[in-house]
Scaffold this motif. Structure first.
Motif, PDB file in Angstrom:
ATOM      1  N   UNK A 122      34.253  36.305 -11.319  1.00 33.26           N
ATOM      2  CA  UNK A 122      32.488  36.722 -11.861  1.00 33.26           C
ATOM      3  C   UNK A 122      32.017  35.251 -11.980  1.00 33.26           C
ATOM      4  N   UNK A 123      32.169  34.452 -10.730  1.00 31.77           N
ATOM      5  CA  UNK A 123      32.053  32.639 -10.747  1.00 31.77           C
ATOM      6  C   UNK A 123      30.500  33.081  -9.693  1.00 31.77           C
ATOM      7  N   UNK A 124      29.858  32.220 -10.478  1.00 38.16           N
ATOM      8  CA  UNK A 124      28.496  31.997  -9.230  1.00 38.16           C
ATOM      9  C   UNK A 124      29.264  31.027  -8.256  1.00 38.16           C
ATOM     10  N   UNK A 125      27.771  31.124  -6.460  1.00 40.83           N
ATOM     11  CA  UNK A 125      28.715  31.386  -5.867  1.00 40.83           C
ATOM     12  C   UNK A 125      28.460  29.462  -6.001  1.00 40.83           C
ATOM     13  N   UNK A 126      29.637  28.759  -5.049  1.00 43.06           N
ATOM     14  CA  UNK A 126      30.332  27.903  -5.594  1.00 43.06           C
ATOM     15  C   UNK A 126      31.337  27.082  -6.299  1.00 43.06           C
ATOM     16  N   UNK A 127      31.621  28.195  -7.205  1.00 43.17           N
ATOM     17  CA  UNK A 127      32.438  28.141  -7.991  1.00 43.17           C
ATOM     18  C   UNK A 127      33.574  27.806  -7.776  1.00 43.17           C
TER      19      UNK A 127
ATOM     20  N   UNK B  63      35.185  41.948  -0.180  1.00 42.90           N
ATOM     21  CA  UNK B  63      36.419  41.861  -0.219  1.00 42.90           C
ATOM     22  C   UNK B  63      37.140  40.234   0.217  1.00 42.90           C
ATOM     23  N   UNK B  64      37.903  39.720  -0.784  1.00 41.53           N
ATOM     24  CA  UNK B  64      38.551  37.964  -0.086  1.00 41.53           C
ATOM     25  C   UNK B  64      37.354  37.637  -0.073  1.00 41.53           C
ATOM     26  N   UNK B  65      36.619  38.138  -1.105  1.00 41.21           N
ATOM     27  CA  UNK B  65      34.682  37.483  -1.811  1.00 41.21           C
ATOM     28  C   UNK B  65      36.354  36.451  -3.273  1.00 41.21           C
ATOM     29  N   UNK B  66      36.816  34.992  -3.068  1.00 38.69           N
ATOM     30  CA  UNK B  66      37.231  34.183  -4.028  1.00 38.69           C
ATOM     31  C   UNK B  66      35.986  34.315  -5.172  1.00 38.69           C
ATOM     32  N   UNK B  67      34.908  34.277  -4.967  1.00 38.51           N
ATOM     33  CA  UNK B  67      34.078  33.818  -6.530  1.00 38.51           C
ATOM     34  C   UNK B  67      34.172  35.251  -7.369  1.00 38.51           C
ATOM     35  N   UNK B  68      33.897  35.954  -6.936  1.00 42.11           N
ATOM     36  CA  UNK B  68      33.417  37.263  -7.041  1.00 42.11           C
ATOM     37  C   UNK B  68      35.440  37.085  -7.768  1.00 42.11           C
TER      38      UNK B  68
ATOM     39  N   UNK C  34      39.035  41.750  -5.814  1.00 43.34           N
ATOM     40  CA  UNK C  34      37.174  40.704  -5.438  1.00 43.34           C
ATOM     41  C   UNK C  34      36.351  42.380  -5.663  1.00 43.34           C
ATOM     42  N   UNK C  35      37.017  43.132  -5.113  1.00 43.88           N
ATOM     43  CA  UNK C  35      35.810  45.315  -4.410  1.00 43.88           C
ATOM     44  C   UNK C  35      35.793  45.734  -5.833  1.00 43.88           C
ATOM     45  N   UNK C  36      36.566  45.323  -6.557  1.00 40.47           N
ATOM     46  CA  UNK C  36      36.432  45.800  -7.974  1.00 40.47           C
ATOM     47  C   UNK C  36      35.418  44.992  -9.463  1.00 40.47           C
TER      48      UNK C  36
ATOM     49  N   UNK D  38      38.096  31.205  -8.918  1.00 47.49           N
ATOM     50  CA  UNK D  38      38.512  31.726  -8.765  1.00 47.49           C
ATOM     51  C   UNK D  38      38.851  31.395  -6.925  1.00 47.49           C
ATOM     52  N   UNK D  39      38.491  30.743  -6.571  1.00 50.32           N
ATOM     53  CA  UNK D  39      38.861  30.094  -4.912  1.00 50.32           C
ATOM     54  C   UNK D  39      39.904  29.348  -5.085  1.00 50.32           C
TER      55      UNK D  39
END
Length: 150
Positions: free
Chosen positions: A103-108, A95-100, A88-90, A111-112
């Motif tokens: 590359x999803x928009x918030x609410x995707x 860190x541990x942001x699943x949408x990243x 997620x950082x890369x 990735x989660x």
């Protein structure tokens, strides 16, 4: 003729262990939708191996699942957990942001879903590996104490 007074325990244990592993998988993958997840499933997997060790002996359990494997399993679990965070950082997220992760928009949700499955799998590996490593360490120490002359 050899008399084996533990035959019932051995047969029941051989029947229960696959069911226990199946229940661990259910708890692991049901953790997305309800109570359960990696920690609980990891403990259940460890319980199945500990039951095997109690009935068939610790040396037999250590031959079936060697201590080096349990330590490696715990390490792989930690690396998988941390790896999802660094992925997620890369990708430019936290860190541990699943949408990243994708590359999803918030609410995707893709990735989660993938992120949680990988994190829970890492927890399963880490917990089961650590629990079995601790059990083997204690069981080995008890065997050493028993072998000593008092």
């Amino acid at each position: 003729m050899k008399s084996d007074h533990h035959v019932i325990l051995r047969v029941v244990t051989k029947t229960l262990i696959p069911i226990i592993f199946l229940f661990a998988l259910y708890v692991q993958f049901h953790g997305d939708f309800g109570p359960g997840g990696g920690f609980q499933a990891g403990v259940i997997v460890a319980v199945a191996v500990i039951l095997y060790a109690l009935i068939f002996g610790v040396p037999a359990a250590m031959r079936a699942i060697p201590p080096v494997f349990t330590r490696s399993l715990a390490a792989v679990g930690v690396m998988l957990y941390a790896g999802v965070g660094f992925w997620a950082l890369l990708q430019g997220g936290q860190y541990l942001e699943y949408q990243a992760l994708f590359h999803e928009e918030p609410g995707g949700h893709h990735g989660q879903h993938v992120g949680i499955l990988l994190i829970e799998l890492g927890v399963l590996f880490g917990v089961s590996g650590a629990m079995l490593t601790i059990f083997y360490a204690f069981a080995g120490r008890v065997a050493e104490i028993r072998d000593e002359d008092w």
